[in-house]
Design a protein around this motif. Structure first.
Motif, PDB file in Angstrom:
ATOM      1  N   GLY A   1       0.796  -1.222   0.000  1.00  0.00           N
ATOM      2  CA  GLY A   1       0.000   0.000   0.000  1.00  0.00           C
ATOM      3  C   GLY A   1       0.825   1.268   0.000  1.00  0.00           C
ATOM      4  O   GLY A   1       0.285   2.354   0.240  1.00  0.00           O
TER       5      GLY A   1
ATOM      6  N   HIS B   1       3.073  -6.291   5.835  1.00  0.00           N
ATOM      7  CA  HIS B   1       2.374  -5.320   6.677  1.00  0.00           C
ATOM      8  C   HIS B   1       1.614  -4.362   5.785  1.00  0.00           C
ATOM      9  O   HIS B   1       2.105  -3.967   4.723  1.00  0.00           O
ATOM     10  N   GLN B   2       0.440  -3.954   6.227  1.00  0.00           N
ATOM     11  CA  GLN B   2      -0.264  -2.886   5.548  1.00  0.00           C
ATOM     12  C   GLN B   2       0.432  -1.558   5.854  1.00  0.00           C
ATOM     13  O   GLN B   2       1.044  -1.395   6.910  1.00  0.00           O
TER      14      GLN B   2
ATOM     15  N   GLN C   1       0.677   1.948   7.264  1.00  0.00           N
ATOM     16  CA  GLN C   1       0.005   2.771   8.264  1.00  0.00           C
ATOM     17  C   GLN C   1       0.585   4.183   8.205  1.00  0.00           C
ATOM     18  O   GLN C   1       1.807   4.351   8.113  1.00  0.00           O
TER      19      GLN C   1
ATOM     20  N   PHE D   1      -5.886   1.103   2.400  1.00  0.00           N
ATOM     21  CA  PHE D   1      -6.814  -0.013   2.301  1.00  0.00           C
ATOM     22  C   PHE D   1      -7.811  -0.055   3.454  1.00  0.00           C
ATOM     23  O   PHE D   1      -7.450   0.185   4.602  1.00  0.00           O
TER      24      PHE D   1
ATOM     25  N   TYR E   1      -7.837  -5.072   1.987  1.00  0.00           N
ATOM     26  CA  TYR E   1      -6.523  -5.629   2.286  1.00  0.00           C
ATOM     27  C   TYR E   1      -6.572  -7.149   2.380  1.00  0.00           C
ATOM     28  O   TYR E   1      -5.662  -7.838   1.913  1.00  0.00           O
TER      29      TYR E   1
ATOM     30  N   VAL F   1      -4.196  -9.467   0.072  1.00  0.00           N
ATOM     31  CA  VAL F   1      -3.274 -10.444   0.651  1.00  0.00           C
ATOM     32  C   VAL F   1      -3.506 -11.825   0.045  1.00  0.00           C
ATOM     33  O   VAL F   1      -2.550 -12.542  -0.278  1.00  0.00           O
TER      34      VAL F   1
ATOM     35  N   VAL G   1      -0.149  -8.153   9.043  1.00  0.00           N
ATOM     36  CA  VAL G   1      -0.492  -6.788   9.433  1.00  0.00           C
ATOM     37  C   VAL G   1       0.459  -6.286  10.507  1.00  0.00           C
ATOM     38  O   VAL G   1       1.117  -7.056  11.200  1.00  0.00           O
TER      39      VAL G   1
END
Length: 297
Positions: free
Chosen positions: A186, A213-214, A216, A235, A240, A244, A261
């Motif tokens: 992302g 990991h997304q 942040q 996302f 998400y 994934v 995550v």
């Protein structure tokens, strides 16, 4: 199964339960000390993942003892891996690395090390030492790759190329060291097509473990200022989960997936705000995998 789960894999490595304990060993980072930059990566704030006992003002031994006390309440027979997590944990002269790693290994019930670092901060000399260390204790070296796209790496002020990650991973693998990679999904400028293409590229690396990991957006970071000035898509949890699943479907079957995550303190996060703990997200992911009939590839 659809993916090889880290929790099952790590249980196969030891005849007892093990738990990571994070350690801040007072290392720096070339993206913060001026060798490359003073600003750091645009997304980074190390306070987002340091537990209360992880404090560079305390000795490594004390941090580990306090971490052990925290976990032993639930599992008195637990053994531990010292997780050198904060900043770049091979970014120092070799003698300093040896002293700090050996201090951790001297603590009772510490049965191995996990060393997080940047791919541009591991010399051949350090890798040769880690190869020797690997012959007498359990060892994982964890590289921050973040993206396989050099344009993205420049945009987030990473300070190294993807080929740098590739070469560092190959060198560790050639020495027989269990090697983990860390990817952020992302990042600004990367669409879903780019991220799925990246999955195939990552899968070709001789990695043993992968952490996803997304992205942040953390308060006070350069990325937060960018997001405020020019908002970009982050996302939703549902988006998400679906990404994934598609990403993992393009990875090698034998690649161990440790995390999907990251969970930063809610008061530090601008976006996304999912309100989910790590295990709750993984439960959602596995439920969606079953619904799609992807339990087996």
């Amino acid at each position: 199964m659809f993916y090889k789960d880290y929790s099952h894999w790590i249980r196969e490595q030891f005849p007892f339960r093990v738990q990571k304990i994070s350690v801040d060993a007072a290392f720096s980072c070339p993206n913060r000390d001026g060798r490359l930059s003073l600003g750091g990566c645009t997304f980074c704030d190390n306070k987002t993942f340091n537990p209360s006992y992880c404090d560079r003002g305390k000795s490594i031994t004390r941090q580990l003892e306090e971490g052990k006390a925290f976990f032993a309440k639930k599992y008195p027979e637990m053994k531990y891996l010292a997780y050198f997590q904060a900043y770049s944990n091979t970014y120092a002269p070799l003698e300093e690395l040896k002293r700090k790693y050996e201090e951790a290994l001297a603590v009772d019930d510490v049965v191995g090390l996990v060393i997080g670092t940047r791919p541009d901060c591991v010399s051949d000399e350090a890798l040769d030492y880690l190869q020797q260390l690997n012959q007498r204790t359990f060892l994982i070296v964890e590289y921050g790759i973040e993206s396989a796209n050099d344009n993205t790496l420049r945009r987030i002020n990473r300070g190294h190329t993807f080929d740098c990650s590739r070469q560092a991973i190959i060198k560790a693998h050639q020495r027989g060291i269990i090697t983990c990679g860390h990817i952020i999904l992302g990042l600004p400028g990367e669409d879903e097509e780019e991220m799925l293409h990246q999955a195939s590229t990552i899968s070709q690396l001789p990695l043993d473990i992968l952490k996803l990991h997304q992205l942040q957006i953390i308060k006070g970071t350069p990325l937060a200022k960018e997001y405020e000035a020019h908002p970009f898509h982050v996302f939703s949890a549902e988006e998400y989960v679906n990404l994934v699943i598609r990403y993992v479907s393009k990875l090698r079957n034998d690649l161990v997936l440790e995390r999907f995550v990251s969970q930063s303190p809610p008061n530090m996060v601008i976006a996304p705000k999912w309100g989910l703990k790590n295990h709750e997200f993984t439960d959602l992911l596995n439920k969606r995998i079953r619904e799609l009939g992807y339990d087996h590839r």
